[in-house]
Every structure is written in structure tokens, then in C-alpha cells.
Write an enzyme that holds these catalytic residues in place. Structure first.
Site, mmCIF file in Angstrom:
data_model
loop_
_atom_site.group_PDB
_atom_site.id
_atom_site.type_symbol
_atom_site.label_atom_id
_atom_site.label_comp_id
_atom_site.label_asym_id
_atom_site.label_seq_id
_atom_site.Cartn_x
_atom_site.Cartn_y
_atom_site.Cartn_z
ATOM 1 N N GLU A 17 0.855 -1.199 0.000
ATOM 2 C CA GLU A 17 0.000 0.000 0.000
ATOM 3 C C GLU A 17 0.888 1.245 0.000
ATOM 4 O O GLU A 17 1.867 1.310 0.743
ATOM 5 C CB GLU A 17 -0.888 0.040 1.255
ATOM 6 N N THR A 48 -3.951 4.771 -1.636
ATOM 7 C CA THR A 48 -5.026 5.247 -0.746
ATOM 8 C C THR A 48 -5.697 6.504 -1.314
ATOM 9 O O THR A 48 -5.196 7.145 -2.242
ATOM 10 C CB THR A 48 -4.516 5.540 0.678
ATOM 11 N N ALA A 51 -8.503 11.632 2.865
ATOM 12 C CA ALA A 51 -9.582 11.682 3.861
ATOM 13 C C ALA A 51 -10.716 12.552 3.338
ATOM 14 O O ALA A 51 -10.488 13.578 2.691
ATOM 15 C CB ALA A 51 -9.038 12.238 5.169
ATOM 16 N N ARG A 106 -15.905 3.254 3.402
ATOM 17 C CA ARG A 106 -16.745 4.376 3.809
ATOM 18 C C ARG A 106 -15.912 5.636 4.013
ATOM 19 O O ARG A 106 -16.284 6.719 3.602
ATOM 20 C CB ARG A 106 -17.475 4.054 5.120
ATOM 21 N N GLY A 107 -14.746 5.478 4.648
ATOM 22 C CA GLY A 107 -13.955 6.646 5.038
ATOM 23 C C GLY A 107 -14.272 7.027 6.475
ATOM 24 O O GLY A 107 -15.295 6.609 7.024
ATOM 25 N N ALA A 123 -19.906 1.356 3.497
ATOM 26 C CA ALA A 123 -19.107 0.852 2.372
ATOM 27 C C ALA A 123 -19.913 -0.146 1.531
ATOM 28 O O ALA A 123 -19.741 -0.208 0.307
ATOM 29 C CB ALA A 123 -17.832 0.202 2.896
ATOM 30 N N TYR A 143 -11.834 -5.775 9.958
ATOM 31 C CA TYR A 143 -11.158 -5.382 11.212
ATOM 32 C C TYR A 143 -11.115 -6.591 12.147
ATOM 33 O O TYR A 143 -12.129 -6.901 12.791
ATOM 34 C CB TYR A 143 -11.921 -4.203 11.854
ATOM 35 N N HIS A 147 -14.463 -3.223 14.027
ATOM 36 C CA HIS A 147 -14.337 -1.781 13.759
ATOM 37 C C HIS A 147 -14.751 -1.029 15.023
ATOM 38 O O HIS A 147 -15.737 -1.406 15.681
ATOM 39 C CB HIS A 147 -15.234 -1.404 12.570
HETATM 40 P P1 FAD Z 1 -18.069 0.355 6.730
HETATM 41 O O1 FAD Z 1 -17.916 -1.004 6.177
HETATM 42 O O2 FAD Z 1 -19.171 1.194 6.211
HETATM 43 O O3 FAD Z 1 -18.183 0.205 8.298
HETATM 44 C C1 FAD Z 1 -18.179 1.354 9.157
HETATM 45 C C2 FAD Z 1 -18.909 1.026 10.439
HETATM 46 O O4 FAD Z 1 -20.307 0.861 10.169
HETATM 47 C C3 FAD Z 1 -18.467 -0.297 11.078
HETATM 48 O O5 FAD Z 1 -18.534 -0.125 12.462
HETATM 49 C C4 FAD Z 1 -19.504 -1.297 10.610
HETATM 50 O O6 FAD Z 1 -19.671 -2.385 11.513
HETATM 51 C C5 FAD Z 1 -20.750 -0.429 10.564
HETATM 52 N N1 FAD Z 1 -21.706 -0.876 9.545
HETATM 53 C C6 FAD Z 1 -21.434 -1.250 8.265
HETATM 54 N N2 FAD Z 1 -22.588 -1.564 7.624
HETATM 55 C C7 FAD Z 1 -23.601 -1.373 8.513
HETATM 56 C C8 FAD Z 1 -25.009 -1.511 8.454
HETATM 57 N N3 FAD Z 1 -25.621 -1.903 7.325
HETATM 58 N N4 FAD Z 1 -25.734 -1.219 9.578
HETATM 59 C C9 FAD Z 1 -25.134 -0.800 10.718
HETATM 60 N N5 FAD Z 1 -23.784 -0.640 10.826
HETATM 61 C C10 FAD Z 1 -23.038 -0.918 9.742
HETATM 62 N N6 FAD Z 1 -9.738 5.652 4.785
HETATM 63 C C11 FAD Z 1 -9.576 6.633 3.841
HETATM 64 O O7 FAD Z 1 -10.070 7.759 4.028
HETATM 65 N N7 FAD Z 1 -8.867 6.394 2.702
HETATM 66 C C12 FAD Z 1 -8.316 5.183 2.420
HETATM 67 O O8 FAD Z 1 -7.694 5.002 1.365
HETATM 68 C C13 FAD Z 1 -8.475 4.121 3.378
HETATM 69 N N8 FAD Z 1 -7.958 2.883 3.169
HETATM 70 C C14 FAD Z 1 -8.165 1.873 4.081
HETATM 71 C C15 FAD Z 1 -7.666 0.596 3.795
HETATM 72 C C16 FAD Z 1 -7.862 -0.455 4.726
HETATM 73 C C17 FAD Z 1 -7.338 -1.838 4.400
HETATM 74 C C18 FAD Z 1 -8.557 -0.202 5.946
HETATM 75 C C19 FAD Z 1 -8.724 -1.308 6.943
HETATM 76 C C20 FAD Z 1 -9.049 1.072 6.223
HETATM 77 C C21 FAD Z 1 -8.872 2.121 5.292
HETATM 78 N N9 FAD Z 1 -9.378 3.406 5.519
HETATM 79 C C22 FAD Z 1 -9.209 4.406 4.577
HETATM 80 C C23 FAD Z 1 -10.071 3.721 6.789
HETATM 81 C C24 FAD Z 1 -11.604 3.448 6.699
HETATM 82 O O9 FAD Z 1 -12.180 4.359 5.794
HETATM 83 C C25 FAD Z 1 -12.176 3.610 8.108
HETATM 84 O O10 FAD Z 1 -11.735 2.561 8.920
HETATM 85 C C26 FAD Z 1 -13.671 3.786 8.230
HETATM 86 O O11 FAD Z 1 -13.956 4.185 9.584
HETATM 87 C C27 FAD Z 1 -14.526 2.554 7.965
HETATM 88 O O12 FAD Z 1 -14.479 2.220 6.641
HETATM 89 P P2 FAD Z 1 -15.242 0.859 6.143
HETATM 90 O O13 FAD Z 1 -15.088 0.854 4.674
HETATM 91 O O14 FAD Z 1 -14.765 -0.308 6.895
HETATM 92 O O15 FAD Z 1 -16.746 1.226 6.553
#
Ligand code: FAD
Length: 285
Positions: A17, A48, A51, A106-107, A123, A143, A147
Site C-alpha cells: 500500500e 489510498t 480523507a 466508507r472513510g 461501504a 477489522y 471496527h
Molecule cells: P463500513 O464497512 O461502512 O463500516 C463502518 C462502520 O459501520 C463499522 O462499524 C460497521 O460495523 C458499521 N456498519 C457497516 N454496515 C452497517 C449496516 N448496514 N448497519 C449498521 N452498521 C453498519 N480511509 C480513507 O479515508 N482512505 C483510504 O484510502 C483508506 N484505506 C483503508 C484501507 C484499509 C485496508 C482499511 C482497513 C481502512 C482504510 N481506511 C481508509 C479507513 C476506513 O475508511 C475507516 O476505517 C472507516 O472508519 C470505515 O471504513 P469501512 O469501509 O470499513 O466502513
């Protein structure tokens, strides 16, 4: 090349990455980093996304640079601050540039607590949208310790299932420093019948400042042997550099020895770290 096609269980895989430069900074340094990383022949390089969805232009330019260097590119994309029109436009740009792999996220919400508007809540909504818009291979984040906003690992796994149902092709994990956490998590995925490939996100921690940032971002548990390493070597930068690389190598060797085939290295844009790790694994991966 679709990344999911590399994850067929036949071979171990090592990917990197990298992140784009800060807003307004030239891309030349990043291009040099990509060139050096590409020379190590990783299976793919992910780039990446800024933000709150800022600087997405640089994300595409660097993903394109990765593929120009002969390595499959994985472009990260977040939806926290995005309309469907914005995402559709970005997908068209990725298509035009031949980028076929997206890590859909999601971010993070703004640290100051201010509200952001988005057409996507999670996401999984973004994954579903991308899958409908084109022929992309789409990954998602997971995670091993849950998360931080999920309210527990089991609830988080229910939500991971929604990503899979939306079409997610593979997961990349948040960093972790105790492999047992990952093995535990894999068992929970198995029980939830989540069977898509999982890539282990490994972060070589080579300075103490970086470690503080990590705890803040990920909330990951630091095992005693990791803390002892930092306590002993943290004030000697060269020693900490070596120790951090050796620690990451220990995790990777243990993963592969236990049949876990895929490792995604958080390189922090440091080709020297990627090189040291790749070369030490030359007969292993
Ligand atoms: P989601 O999958 O949407 O989850 C977010 C939260 O919502 C979790 O607690 C989940 O349990 C909950 N949730 C999901 N779906 C539902 C539902 N239907 N109902 C209720 N709750 C729900 N950030 C950046 O800004 N840029 C990047 O390039 C970036 N790269 C990353 C790469 C990796 C490998 C990782 C692990 C993280 C990265 N991040 C990045 C950080 C990431 O954006 C954050 O961790 C963010 O807080 C969650 O993103 P997610 O895609 O996991 O969200």
C-alpha cells in the site's frame, strides 16, 4: 488483471500500500517510490484515497502510474462525503485509465464531529453501486478486532456479510500485531460462512511516533512483546528500524507457515522497508 484472480489459493501473494502526497505537493516523489516498489515485483500496489474524498485526482494518477510500471493497481475509494454523481464520474475516469480494481471504503468521519452529507451510508452501499456501474473487482476493509464503531466483533461480522452480499470480492484487514487475533477472526468468518479471500494487512512499525498514530487510528491491541521491542529500541532509530522489520517478518512467516497466503504490506511509502521485507521472503513467497 483482476486482483481476485490472483487469490486462488495456489500461491502466496505479497502486495503493497502507498499513499499520495499531501495536497499541492508534486507527484514526482511518489512516482519514484512507485518505480522502486514496482521493481520488487509485488502482486499489486494499492493507492489510498484522501480523507473525506479529497484529492481523488492524485489517487487515479498514481494508480495509473502503478500500472504503467507493469504492476496491477488497486485504487482506494471512499464514499463518506460523496454523491452518486461524483462516484459515477470517478468510476468513468478509472475505466478510461484501465484501472479495474477498487478498494471500496466508507472513510472516516471528520475528527471535529462536523456532519458530512453523502448518498452512501456504508461501504456496502458503495460496493453495490460500483458493481452495478461496471466491470470492477471490488475489495473491502475488515477489522480483526472489530471496527471501533461497530459495537463488538460479532456485530461487525454481520456487517461484513452485507459487504459480501453487495458483491465484495476480497477483504484487506486493518493492521494487527498479534497473529492470534487474525486466526480468531478467520474462525468467526468461517462460522458466518464468509468465504471470500482475506489479505492480512501488516504494518512494519519502525518509529515510535508512528506507533502512537497507529493506536489512535486503529485502536489495535499491542502485545507485550511488541511493547517490549518499542521500549528497548524506540530511542535508537536505526535499531527500531531493524526491529520493526524483523517483527513484521515474524508475523508474515508465521502467517504463511499456518496456511494464510495473502499479505498486504503497509509500506508507509518507504521502498527500503518494502525491499528489506521482500528480499527476506524471497524463498518463502
Ligand atoms: P463500513 O464497512 O461502512 O463500516 C463502518 C462502520 O459501520 C463499522 O462499524 C460497521 O460495523 C458499521 N456498519 C457497516 N454496515 C452497517 C449496516 N448496514 N448497519 C449498521 N452498521 C453498519 N480511509 C480513507 O479515508 N482512505 C483510504 O484510502 C483508506 N484505506 C483503508 C484501507 C484499509 C485496508 C482499511 C482497513 C481502512 C482504510 N481506511 C481508509 C479507513 C476506513 O475508511 C475507516 O476505517 C472507516 O472508519 C470505515 O471504513 P469501512 O469501509 O470499513 O466502513
Amino acid at each position: 488483471m483482476y486482483i481476485v484472480d490472483l487469490l486462488d489459493g495456489k500461491k502466496s501473494r505479497l502486495s503493497f500500500e502507498i499513499f499520495p502526497p499531501k495536497r499541492g505537493m508534486p507527484l514526482e516523489g511518489s512516482k519514484e517510490i512507485i518505480k522502486e516498489m514496482a521493481a520488487l515485483n509485488p502482486d499489486f500496489i494499492s493507492v489510498t484515497y484522501g480523507a473525506l474524498g479529497n484529492d481523488s485526482d492524485n489517487n487515479v494518477l498514481l494508480a495509473k502510474e502503478v500500472s504503467n510500471n507493469g504492476v496491477p493497481a488497486l485504487a482506494h475509494m471512499t464514499c463518506i462525503n460523496a454523491t452518486k454523481d461524483k462516484i459515477a464520474r470517478e468510476l468513468e475516469i478509472l475505466k478510461k485509465n484501465g484501472i479495474k480494481n477498487i478498494l471500496a471504503l466508507r472513510g472516516d468521519k471528520p475528527k471535529d464531529g462536523s456532519e458530512v452529507k453523502s448518498d452512501f451510508m456504508y461501504a456496502s452501499d458503495l460496493i453495490e453501486f460500483i458493481k452495478k456501474q461496471g466491470d470492477f473487482c471490488v475489495g473491502g476493509a475488515c477489522y480483526p478486532e472489530g471496527h471501533p464503531q461497530a459495537g463488538g466483533v460479532e456485530k461487525d461480522i454481520d456487517n461484513l456479510k452485507k459487504k459480501v452480499d453487495a458483491g465484495c470480492d476480497f477483504f484487506i484487514t486493518q493492521m494487527f500485531f498479534d497473529n492470534n487475533i487474525l486466526y480468531n477472526f478467520m474462525y468467526r468468518l468461517l462460522r458466518a460462512k464468509i468465504q471470500i479471500p482475506v489479505l492480512a494487512g501488516i504494518m512494519p512499525v519502525t518509529n515510535v511516533r508512528q506507533m502512537k498514530g497507529i493506536i489512535e487510528i486503529s485502536g489495535t491491541m499491542l502485545p507485550a512483546k511488541f511493547k517490549a521491542m518499542v521500549e528497548k529500541f524506540g530511542s535508537n532509530q536505526d535499531a527500531m528500524n531493524q526491529a520493526g522489520i524483523v517483527y513484521a517478518l515474524g508475523q508474515i512467516v508465521d502467517l504463511i507457515a499456518n496456511g494464510f497466503n495473502y499479505v498486504h504490506l503497509y509500506t508507509l511509502n518507504k521502498p527500503s522497508i518494502a525491499k528489506a521485507i521482500t528480499e527476506s521472503l524471497s524463498c518463502i513467497i
